[in-house]
Motif scaffolding. Structure first.
Motif, PDB file in Angstrom:
ATOM      1  N   ASP A   4       0.800  -1.239   0.000  1.00 11.69           N
ATOM      2  CA  ASP A   4       0.000   0.000   0.000  1.00 11.69           C
ATOM      3  C   ASP A   4       0.829   1.284   0.000  1.00 11.69           C
ATOM      4  OD1 ASP A   4      -2.265  -1.527   0.040  1.00 11.69           O
ATOM      5  OD2 ASP A   4      -2.645  -1.283   2.190  1.00 11.69           O
ATOM      6  N   TYR A   5       2.055   1.230   0.521  1.00 13.51           N
ATOM      7  CA  TYR A   5       2.773   2.497   0.799  1.00 13.51           C
ATOM      8  C   TYR A   5       4.137   2.645   0.134  1.00 13.51           C
ATOM      9  CZ  TYR A   5      -0.650   3.712   4.372  1.00 13.51           C
ATOM     10  OH  TYR A   5      -1.804   4.069   5.020  1.00 13.51           O
ATOM     11  N   LYS A   6       4.584   1.653  -0.654  1.00 18.06           N
ATOM     12  CA  LYS A   6       5.984   1.690  -1.103  1.00 18.06           C
ATOM     13  C   LYS A   6       6.310   2.926  -1.948  1.00 18.06           C
ATOM     14  CE  LYS A   6       5.528  -1.459  -5.080  1.00 18.06           C
ATOM     15  NZ  LYS A   6       5.314  -0.405  -6.070  1.00 18.06           N
ATOM     16  N   ASP A   7       5.325   3.521  -2.591  1.00 16.27           N
ATOM     17  CA  ASP A   7       5.616   4.667  -3.445  1.00 16.27           C
ATOM     18  C   ASP A   7       5.322   6.002  -2.759  1.00 16.27           C
ATOM     19  OD1 ASP A   7       6.561   3.098  -5.546  1.00 16.27           O
ATOM     20  OD2 ASP A   7       4.503   2.607  -6.134  1.00 16.27           O
ATOM     21  N   ILE A   8       5.163   5.963  -1.455  1.00 17.89           N
ATOM     22  CA  ILE A   8       4.879   7.213  -0.731  1.00 17.89           C
ATOM     23  C   ILE A   8       6.144   7.711  -0.037  1.00 17.89           C
ATOM     24  CG2 ILE A   8       3.462   8.274   1.080  1.00 17.89           C
ATOM     25  CD1 ILE A   8       1.220   6.386   0.164  1.00 17.89           C
ATOM     26  N   GLU A   9       6.517   8.940  -0.370  1.00 18.83           N
ATOM     27  CA  GLU A   9       7.737   9.566   0.156  1.00 18.83           C
ATOM     28  C   GLU A   9       7.735   9.559   1.686  1.00 18.83           C
ATOM     29  OE1 GLU A   9      10.006  11.170  -2.297  1.00 18.83           O
ATOM     30  OE2 GLU A   9      11.220  10.784  -0.507  1.00 18.83           O
ATOM     31  N   GLY A  10       8.879   9.249   2.261  1.00 15.94           N
ATOM     32  CA  GLY A  10       9.026   9.349   3.722  1.00 15.94           C
ATOM     33  C   GLY A  10       8.584   8.122   4.497  1.00 15.94           C
ATOM     34  N   THR A  11       8.084   7.091   3.796  1.00 20.52           N
ATOM     35  CA  THR A  11       7.604   5.919   4.535  1.00 20.52           C
ATOM     36  C   THR A  11       8.781   5.000   4.897  1.00 20.52           C
ATOM     37  OG1 THR A  11       7.100   4.836   2.438  1.00 20.52           O
ATOM     38  CG2 THR A  11       5.269   5.877   3.600  1.00 20.52           C
ATOM     39  N   GLN A  12       8.644   4.342   6.046  1.00 26.33           N
ATOM     40  CA  GLN A  12       9.694   3.425   6.514  1.00 26.33           C
ATOM     41  C   GLN A  12       9.076   2.210   7.181  1.00 26.33           C
ATOM     42  OE1 GLN A  12      13.176   4.555   8.698  1.00 26.33           O
ATOM     43  NE2 GLN A  12      13.116   6.674   7.982  1.00 26.33           N
ATOM     44  N   LEU A  13       9.733   1.065   6.956  1.00 22.30           N
ATOM     45  CA  LEU A  13       9.391  -0.172   7.659  1.00 22.30           C
ATOM     46  C   LEU A  13      10.627  -0.543   8.479  1.00 22.30           C
ATOM     47  CD1 LEU A  13       7.645  -2.829   8.006  1.00 22.30           C
ATOM     48  CD2 LEU A  13       8.993  -3.744   6.115  1.00 22.30           C
ATOM     49  N   ILE A  14      10.454  -0.650   9.793  1.00 19.79           N
ATOM     50  CA  ILE A  14      11.585  -1.051  10.638  1.00 19.79           C
ATOM     51  C   ILE A  14      11.234  -2.380  11.312  1.00 19.79           C
ATOM     52  CG2 ILE A  14      13.093  -0.440  12.583  1.00 19.79           C
ATOM     53  CD1 ILE A  14      12.555   2.509  11.929  1.00 19.79           C
ATOM     54  N   ASN A  15      11.990  -3.427  10.997  1.00 19.73           N
ATOM     55  CA  ASN A  15      11.746  -4.737  11.585  1.00 19.73           C
ATOM     56  C   ASN A  15      12.793  -5.024  12.656  1.00 19.73           C
ATOM     57  OD1 ASN A  15       9.457  -5.250  10.090  1.00 19.73           O
ATOM     58  ND2 ASN A  15      10.557  -6.298   8.443  1.00 19.73           N
ATOM     59  N   VAL A  16      12.313  -5.425  13.829  1.00 15.04           N
ATOM     60  CA  VAL A  16      13.233  -5.678  14.939  1.00 15.04           C
ATOM     61  C   VAL A  16      13.697  -7.132  14.897  1.00 15.04           C
ATOM     62  CG1 VAL A  16      13.580  -5.617  17.430  1.00 15.04           C
ATOM     63  CG2 VAL A  16      12.185  -3.847  16.324  1.00 15.04           C
ATOM     64  N   SER A  17      14.987  -7.286  14.628  1.00 13.25           N
ATOM     65  CA  SER A  17      15.616  -8.601  14.620  1.00 13.25           C
ATOM     66  C   SER A  17      16.374  -8.751  15.934  1.00 13.25           C
ATOM     67  CB  SER A  17      16.535  -8.712  13.393  1.00 13.25           C
ATOM     68  OG  SER A  17      17.226  -9.924  13.389  1.00 13.25           O
ATOM     69  N   SER A  18      17.618  -9.142  15.869  1.00 17.50           N
ATOM     70  CA  SER A  18      18.440  -9.367  17.065  1.00 17.50           C
ATOM     71  C   SER A  18      19.874  -9.588  16.593  1.00 17.50           C
ATOM     72  CB  SER A  18      17.930 -10.636  17.765  1.00 17.50           C
ATOM     73  OG  SER A  18      18.828 -11.065  18.749  1.00 17.50           O
ATOM     74  N   CYS A  19      20.829  -9.472  17.513  1.00 17.21           N
ATOM     75  CA  CYS A  19      22.195  -9.945  17.210  1.00 17.21           C
ATOM     76  C   CYS A  19      22.113 -11.409  16.848  1.00 17.21           C
ATOM     77  CB  CYS A  19      23.061  -9.892  18.460  1.00 17.21           C
ATOM     78  SG  CYS A  19      23.507  -8.286  18.877  1.00 17.21           S
TER      79      CYS A  19
END
Ligand code: NAP
Length: 262
Positions: free
Chosen positions: A128-143
């Motif tokens: 839905d949002y990949k072409d919208i300026e300023g959008t971010q997806l942050i996925n929390v992983s781990s060491c």
């Protein structure tokens, strides 16, 4: 014209630990937040805390169990009326124990939450949002999403999934000139409810059992540094506890002549 005041940051796993502090950190930057977890009362406390400090920020509470994929789809549908800017997939848990002895029920829930819910939300958000300026997806992983840790093999494998999926997505978005950025946060030991849940205990002493760790506030600050940078990976070094940001770390077959020819 989009009303700036109707733009939101979504944070899953916001009822405690890193997610709780991350919601406060986004609110402190004037961002409206949608906070998600199962425990309604903890989310209500977070909402109250944010509104007391930042009365102009809007806080939407959504209490649901994300180990069930039908809840994931239903929640995403409920968010269709909001304009989203950032999505933080932080909800997750670990398990300490050998593969031979691990509880299948716990492992199944861990895979549903750490992998399935994260992938479904990421895919829906990117769609839905990949072409919208300023959008971010942050996925929390781990060491543990970059190094295999003894007695936490299955948990690490779920986090390797998070790291490779998100790094691969970041490359895909970049090569298709999408506006969205995808990023991975890889914390090391952080004092949260994680220790209790991973060990199935009611008390967990980080000072005794880890010695060195970050606080949730510090991790949320690292997450905000990653949010404000152009780097893809923000990782804590397991040995030195330094936080550094990087380009994607996994090998990538981008230029291989052996890829499927389209
Ligand atoms: P935490 O304090 O246990 O927080 C986990 C959050 O996830 C809580 O808000 C919890 O809320 C939510 N959650 C758990 N099961 C859920 C479910 N079925 N549905 C919806 N929400 C659920 O642990 P944390 O350390 O902040 O963990 C945040 C992330 O950091 C996790 O992905 C974890 O793997 C990662 N991480 C942590 C450490 C560490 O040492 N703490 C290190 C590396 C990576 P409810 O219980 O209210 O649902």
């Amino acid at each position: 014209m989009v009303n700036e005041t109707n733009i939101y940051t979504v944070i899953t796993g916001a009822s405690s630990g890193i997610g709780y502090e991350t919601a406060k950190a986004f609110a402190s930057c004037g961002k409206n937040v949608i906070i998600i977890a199962r425990r309604k009362e903890k989310l209500a406390k977070l909402k109250k805390e944010i509104l007391e400090k930042y009365p102009s920020v809007k806080v939407i509470v959504k209490a649901t169990d994300l180990t069930k994929s039908k809840n994931v789809y239903q929640l995403y549908d409920e968010l269709k009326s909001y304009q989203l800017e950032t999505w933080v997939n932080n909800a997750g848990f670990g398990n300490y124990g050998s593969v031979a002895e691990q509880s299948l029920e716990k492992v199944e829930s861990m895979i549903h939450l750490n992998i399935e819910a994260l992938t479904l939300f990421s895919t829906l958000f990117v769609h839905d949002y990949k072409d919208i300026e300023g959008t971010q997806l942050i996925n929390v992983s781990s060491c543990g999403g970059y190094t295999i840790v003894p007695t936490a093999v299955t948990y690490c494998a779920t986090k390797f999934y998070v790291s490779t999926f998100t790094e691969g997505l970041a490359r895909e978005l970049n090569s298709s000139n999408a506006k969205m950025q995808a990023k991975v946060l890889a914390p090391a030991a952080t004092k949260t409810e994680f220790g209790k849940i991973a060990n199935d205990v009611t008390e967990y002493d980080y000072d005794k059992l880890f010695g060195t760790y970050h606080t949730s506030e510090q991790m949320a600050d690292f997450l905000m540094q990653l949010y404000n940078s152009d780097k893809v990976v923000g990782a804590v070094n397991r040995e030195t506890f330094e936080f550094k940001m990087f380009a994607p770390l996994f090998d990538y077959a981008g230029n291989s002549s052996h890829n499927q020819k389209l």
